[in-house]
Design a protein around this motif. Structure first.
Motif, PDB file in Angstrom:
ATOM      1  N   THR A   1      27.304 -54.017 -17.312  1.00 25.99           N
ATOM      2  CA  THR A   1      27.422 -55.247 -16.529  1.00 25.99           C
ATOM      3  C   THR A   1      26.156 -56.075 -16.665  1.00 25.99           C
ATOM      4  N   ALA A   2      26.316 -57.382 -16.646  1.00 28.71           N
ATOM      5  CA  ALA A   2      25.158 -58.276 -16.732  1.00 28.71           C
ATOM      6  C   ALA A   2      24.449 -58.318 -15.383  1.00 28.71           C
ATOM      7  N   SER A   3      23.129 -58.435 -15.429  1.00 28.70           N
ATOM      8  CA  SER A   3      22.335 -58.517 -14.199  1.00 28.70           C
ATOM      9  C   SER A   3      21.088 -59.342 -14.456  1.00 28.70           C
ATOM     10  N   ALA A   4      20.841 -60.289 -13.549  1.00 28.29           N
ATOM     11  CA  ALA A   4      19.657 -61.138 -13.681  1.00 28.29           C
ATOM     12  C   ALA A   4      18.427 -60.493 -13.045  1.00 28.29           C
ATOM     13  N   THR A   5      18.623 -59.414 -12.272  1.00 30.86           N
ATOM     14  CA  THR A   5      17.510 -58.803 -11.538  1.00 30.86           C
ATOM     15  C   THR A   5      17.138 -57.413 -12.041  1.00 30.86           C
ATOM     16  N   VAL A   6      18.060 -56.735 -12.723  1.00 26.94           N
ATOM     17  CA  VAL A   6      17.803 -55.373 -13.187  1.00 26.94           C
ATOM     18  C   VAL A   6      17.574 -55.389 -14.693  1.00 26.94           C
ATOM     19  N   LYS A   7      16.548 -54.671 -15.152  1.00 27.53           N
ATOM     20  CA  LYS A   7      16.207 -54.640 -16.572  1.00 27.53           C
ATOM     21  C   LYS A   7      17.317 -53.999 -17.395  1.00 27.53           C
ATOM     22  N   VAL A   8      17.296 -54.300 -18.699  1.00 27.23           N
ATOM     23  CA  VAL A   8      18.301 -53.759 -19.618  1.00 27.23           C
ATOM     24  C   VAL A   8      18.234 -52.234 -19.638  1.00 27.23           C
ATOM     25  N   HIS A   9      19.406 -51.611 -19.714  1.00 26.51           N
ATOM     26  CA  HIS A   9      19.558 -50.154 -19.811  1.00 26.51           C
ATOM     27  C   HIS A   9      19.168 -49.431 -18.527  1.00 26.51           C
ATOM     28  N   ARG A  10      19.083 -50.155 -17.407  1.00 23.82           N
ATOM     29  CA  ARG A  10      18.794 -49.504 -16.134  1.00 23.82           C
ATOM     30  C   ARG A  10      19.987 -49.648 -15.187  1.00 23.82           C
ATOM     31  N   ALA A  11      20.080 -48.740 -14.232  1.00 26.64           N
ATOM     32  CA  ALA A  11      21.242 -48.690 -13.337  1.00 26.64           C
ATOM     33  C   ALA A  11      21.245 -49.875 -12.376  1.00 26.64           C
ATOM     34  N   VAL A  12      22.410 -50.467 -12.217  1.00 25.48           N
ATOM     35  CA  VAL A  12      22.586 -51.582 -11.279  1.00 25.48           C
ATOM     36  C   VAL A  12      23.149 -51.063  -9.956  1.00 25.48           C
ATOM     37  N   ARG A  13      24.197 -50.238 -10.020  1.00 25.98           N
ATOM     38  CA  ARG A  13      24.830 -49.728  -8.801  1.00 25.98           C
ATOM     39  C   ARG A  13      25.743 -48.571  -9.146  1.00 25.98           C
ATOM     40  N   THR A  14      26.258 -47.943  -8.121  1.00 28.26           N
ATOM     41  CA  THR A  14      27.269 -46.900  -8.280  1.00 28.26           C
ATOM     42  C   THR A  14      28.512 -47.306  -7.511  1.00 28.26           C
ATOM     43  N   GLU A  15      29.590 -46.650  -7.812  1.00 33.80           N
ATOM     44  CA  GLU A  15      30.827 -46.856  -7.064  1.00 33.80           C
ATOM     45  C   GLU A  15      31.467 -45.496  -6.839  1.00 33.80           C
ATOM     46  N   PRO A  16      31.550 -45.002  -5.614  1.00 33.29           N
ATOM     47  CA  PRO A  16      31.161 -45.609  -4.343  1.00 33.29           C
ATOM     48  C   PRO A  16      29.660 -45.913  -4.256  1.00 33.29           C
ATOM     49  N   ARG A  17      29.326 -46.818  -3.352  1.00 36.90           N
ATOM     50  CA  ARG A  17      27.955 -47.300  -3.230  1.00 36.90           C
ATOM     51  C   ARG A  17      27.033 -46.219  -2.670  1.00 36.90           C
ATOM     52  N   SER A  18      25.721 -46.437  -2.861  1.00 31.29           N
ATOM     53  CA  SER A  18      24.724 -45.489  -2.370  1.00 31.29           C
ATOM     54  C   SER A  18      24.800 -45.383  -0.849  1.00 31.29           C
ATOM     55  N   GLY A  19      24.571 -44.158  -0.339  1.00 28.75           N
ATOM     56  CA  GLY A  19      24.645 -43.914   1.097  1.00 28.75           C
ATOM     57  C   GLY A  19      25.993 -43.435   1.581  1.00 28.75           C
ATOM     58  N   THR A  20      27.032 -43.559   0.731  1.00 31.45           N
ATOM     59  CA  THR A  20      28.371 -43.130   1.124  1.00 31.45           C
ATOM     60  C   THR A  20      28.446 -41.604   1.172  1.00 31.45           C
ATOM     61  N   GLN A  21      29.084 -41.077   2.225  1.00 31.68           N
ATOM     62  CA  GLN A  21      29.276 -39.639   2.360  1.00 31.68           C
ATOM     63  C   GLN A  21      30.532 -39.226   1.595  1.00 31.68           C
ATOM     64  N   LEU A  22      30.395 -38.259   0.665  1.00 29.64           N
ATOM     65  CA  LEU A  22      31.515 -37.819  -0.165  1.00 29.64           C
ATOM     66  C   LEU A  22      31.554 -36.294  -0.205  1.00 29.64           C
ATOM     67  N   LYS A  23      32.729 -35.781  -0.565  1.00 32.08           N
ATOM     68  CA  LYS A  23      32.823 -34.350  -0.837  1.00 32.08           C
ATOM     69  C   LYS A  23      32.042 -34.048  -2.108  1.00 32.08           C
ATOM     70  N   ARG A  24      31.484 -32.857  -2.167  1.00 29.01           N
ATOM     71  CA  ARG A  24      30.747 -32.469  -3.359  1.00 29.01           C
ATOM     72  C   ARG A  24      31.653 -32.493  -4.588  1.00 29.01           C
ATOM     73  N   GLN A  25      31.067 -32.819  -5.723  1.00 29.33           N
ATOM     74  CA  GLN A  25      31.734 -32.897  -7.028  1.00 29.33           C
ATOM     75  C   GLN A  25      32.705 -34.070  -7.127  1.00 29.33           C
ATOM     76  N   THR A  26      32.638 -35.027  -6.168  1.00 26.97           N
ATOM     77  CA  THR A  26      33.428 -36.258  -6.291  1.00 26.97           C
ATOM     78  C   THR A  26      32.911 -37.071  -7.471  1.00 26.97           C
ATOM     79  N   VAL A  27      33.822 -37.720  -8.189  1.00 28.71           N
ATOM     80  CA  VAL A  27      33.440 -38.530  -9.350  1.00 28.71           C
ATOM     81  C   VAL A  27      32.844 -39.851  -8.876  1.00 28.71           C
ATOM     82  N   VAL A  28      31.674 -40.187  -9.421  1.00 29.08           N
ATOM     83  CA  VAL A  28      30.984 -41.438  -9.090  1.00 29.08           C
ATOM     84  C   VAL A  28      30.727 -42.199 -10.388  1.00 29.08           C
ATOM     85  N   ASP A  29      31.222 -43.449 -10.462  1.00 24.35           N
ATOM     86  CA  ASP A  29      31.006 -44.288 -11.642  1.00 24.35           C
ATOM     87  C   ASP A  29      29.647 -44.971 -11.563  1.00 24.35           C
TER      88      ASP A  29
END
Length: 678
Positions: free
Chosen positions: A401-429
């Protein structure tokens, strides 16, 4: 809605800004007032829902009543082809949620400054008897000058509105919901105060006080659990500042601030040294008849009378207690016969205890183990994956994804977002930055400068203007651009300069009488004027010089206009009467290919030449041979942008012939060496 669509003939859509549950928001340009605006357009699937339309119209009504520098202003309300829309002030910046994430930790003084602005806006709304009911950081915008502005009065309601029932009051984000709204009660002004307290909590700690797997579990915490202490998260926070949070988020509305102004006044002095020794705020206790469980830590604070009441036994309990020794003494002789039965009871109790313990252990073993999604923003892809794996999560798809604030090849976000409570071994994109989004420039030659510059500036370009005169390009139109069409560039890092036509330059004619043809042609060429010649005999003006001009001396003409000069043939002689005078019409065709080649060759010339050649035009030079002209000198020079007809006048001695030659952009395209009267 597609980019470029003009709403009501006035608001040209530039790009989408965001989508909401009720409406989509677009950046548009007001063509009349020449300014950027935000257009909120009711979603297509909701345009036939009367309740949604009423809610949308309610937002317009609520917002138009409020005038405050910290409330997003509504400029216009309208409908086109069944589309309900609002036109609002465009705030260039970000929402408070993103601002907290990007700038946390935030200095306490800045936190207070932001909250004072928000409280000012809420106070204005409350003075108009309007409750926002959905106050949250996502509905508060922060512009480039750190000015906070509240938006989205979509579920705001006036206190005088009677159609609202208890069942539809729980609206807005559950993380900022007041206890009375969570119970299904009517929202009041103090419900907004509670939401403001949660926002202040998030500004100080970077997170909301209550999280849960479902919205219901979060809502339950709002009216069952005490707000966590901000000082436990950050001990540096003054007690006076924490007290503002505690008072604003008190469970009972009557324990909160009376209004937003009171909260602002308390917040303003919270960092004062005079309040350094302030004790922790504790709301008044109120026995409302509900069953309550006192924690062990609360026993130490009980008064002797309360403790006595809490430990006092009933008469039946006292009787049973008093009679116990007597019964024990009376049955002492039978104690030995009781031992086997007591063992049975003990064994039975032990079995029950083991069963309960087994059930509890089984529940603990088979209950899903939970984990929290870590923050990976700004980390390399490898580090981000490692953090997810270390948090007992499974890395899913990796998106670009394009980002004006995050450098190339660095993480922008996850889905589900950070801080979300999930069961262990849940898939996170994971989303990885490809750098700033690149924009492919179009060919803007011939387009209006004002609208083109506004569109590009909205995308982040720095646009500059250079003005030149042009006889062939209308004023305000772009003639050249410094960055070639088709190039893909990063808008925020690109400057683009447009050469813009100011139209034809005006020329005040000098006195050309008694000038030679060569002198007159030099004057006309330097001022981009076209000349036409007439001839007459004169006893006063020498042959080959100008007798008169039209328009005359001092006249104001435009570049490219034609000036007619009457040239002297000298004194009329007897042989002068034996001449033939006639005219020949010549059609000069316009050549597009020749015009394009001429423009490209002149790209390296100075501004004056580029202004005349950058548009599609042909340079025409006409040569005549007759009694007054020679094929070695130009009779007439002009520029054409389409097929043009000219009339060539000839004066030849009887029985003689004339000649002409037409040159287009340096190439002879027409000639005749034997032109006669017939």
């Amino acid at each position: 809605m597609r980019t470029g669509y003009t709403l009501s003939g006035r608001y040209r859509i530039i790009r989408a800004l965001g989508e909401g549950g009720m409406a989509n928001v677009y950046l548009a340009h007001d063509l009349i007032l020449d300014r950027d605006v935000s257009v909120k357009l009711l979603r297509l699937d909701l345009r036939d829902d009367p309740s949604t339309i009423r809610r949308f119209q309610r937002e317009a009504l609520a917002a138009t009543e409020l005038v405050n520098p910290n409330i997003v202003q509504v400029y216009d309300v309208g409908e086109e082809n069944g589309m309900q829309y609002l036109v609002m002030e465009y705030v260039e910046g970000t929402d408070l949620k993103a601002y907290i994430k990007a700038h946390f930790p935030i200095a306490y003084q800045e936190v207070i400054h932001i909250m004072e602005q928000i409280l000012s806006a809420v106070q204005t709304a409350h003075e108009h008897n309007i409750i926002h009911r959905d106050l949250k950081p996502q509905n508060i915008l922060i512009d480039q000058h750190k000015v906070a502005k509240i938006t989205d009065f979509g579920i705001a309601v006036a206190l005088s509105e009677h159609s609202l029932t208890q069942t539809n009051t729980v609206l807005g984000s559950v993380h900022y919901l007041s206890p009375e709204q969570a119970r299904g009660g009517m929202a009041t002004k103090k419900s907004d105060i509670y939401s403001l307290g949660i926002i202040l909590y998030e500004l100080l700690t970077g997170t909301v006080p209550f999280e849960g797997e479902t919205a219901v579990s979060i809502a339950l915490k709002h009216f069952q659990s005490e707000i966590p202490s901000v000082r436990e998260i950050d001990p540096r926070i003054p007690q006076a500042l924490e007290n503002v949070v505690l008072k604003a988020t008190a469970k009972r509305p009557e324990d909160r601030y009376t209004d937003a102004a009171s909260m602002a006044a308390d917040l303003k002095t919270s960092l004062s040294p005079k309040r350094a020794g302030e004790v922790k705020f504790t709301p008044a206790q109120d026995d409302d008849g509900e069953t309550k469980v006192l924690p062990l830590s609360a026993l130490s604070s009980l008064t002797p009378e309360t403790a006595a009441a809490a430990t006092q036994t009933t008469p039946q309990e006292k009787t049973a207690t008093d009679s116990a020794p007597a019964k024990a003494a009376g049955k002492k002789g039978r104690k030995k016969t009781r031992h086997p039965r007591r063992r049975k009871f003990l064994l039975a109790g032990l079995v029950v205890l083991l069963l309960v313990a087994g059930i509890l252990i089984g529940m603990a073993l088979f209950r899903p183990q939970m984990t929290s999604v870590p923050s990976v923003a700004g980390r390399t892809e490898q580090v981000a994956k490692s953090r997810l794996t270390n948090a007992y999560l499974t890395v899913g798809k990796v998106h670009k994804t394009a980002s004006a604030t995050v450098k190339v090849h660095r993480a922008v976000r996850t889905e589900p977002r950070s801080g979300t409570q999930l069961k262990r071994q849940t898939v996170v994109d994971l989303w990885i930055s490809t750098g700033p989004k690149r924009y492919q420039l179009a060919d803007y030659q011939g387009d209006a400068y004002a609208s083109t510059a506004a569109k590009l500036e909205a995308l982040g370009f720095k646009v500059h203007r250079e003005s030149v005169h042009s006889t062939s390009v209308p004023a305000g139109r772009i003639m050249q651009q410094s960055v070639q069409a088709g190039q893909k560039v990063v808008p925020a890092k690109t400057d683009i300069t447009f050469t813009v036509s100011t139209g034809s330059e005006t020329v005040t004619l000098a006195d050309l009488t008694n000038k030679t043809k060569a002198q007159a042609q030099s004057y006309a060429t330097n001022r981009n004027l076209n000349l036409a010649f007439d001839y007459a005999y004169s006893n006063d003006v020498a042959k080959g010089r100008v007798i008169k001009q039209s328009p005359g001396e001092g006249a104001v003409v435009q570049e490219g206009d034609e000036v007619t000069l009457t040239m002297s043939r000298g004194v009329e002689s007897e042989s002068s009467s034996s001449v033939d005078q006639f005219s020949v019409n010549v059609k000069i065709p316009f050549d597009d290919d020749s015009a394009s080649e001429s423009s490209s060759e002149d790209d390296s010339d100075d501004d004056s030449s580029s202004s005349s050649s950058s548009s599609a035009s042909n340079l025409i030079q006409i040569y005549l041979r007759d009694q007054d002209h020679s094929l070695s000198t130009i009779y007439k020079q002009m520029t054409i942008t389409s097929d043009t007809s000219v009339t060539l006048p000839f004066t030849v001695a009887s029985g003689k012939s004339g000649a002409y030659k037409v040159v287009r952009d340096g190439h002879v395209i027409a000639s005749d060496s034997h032109v006669t009267k017939n």
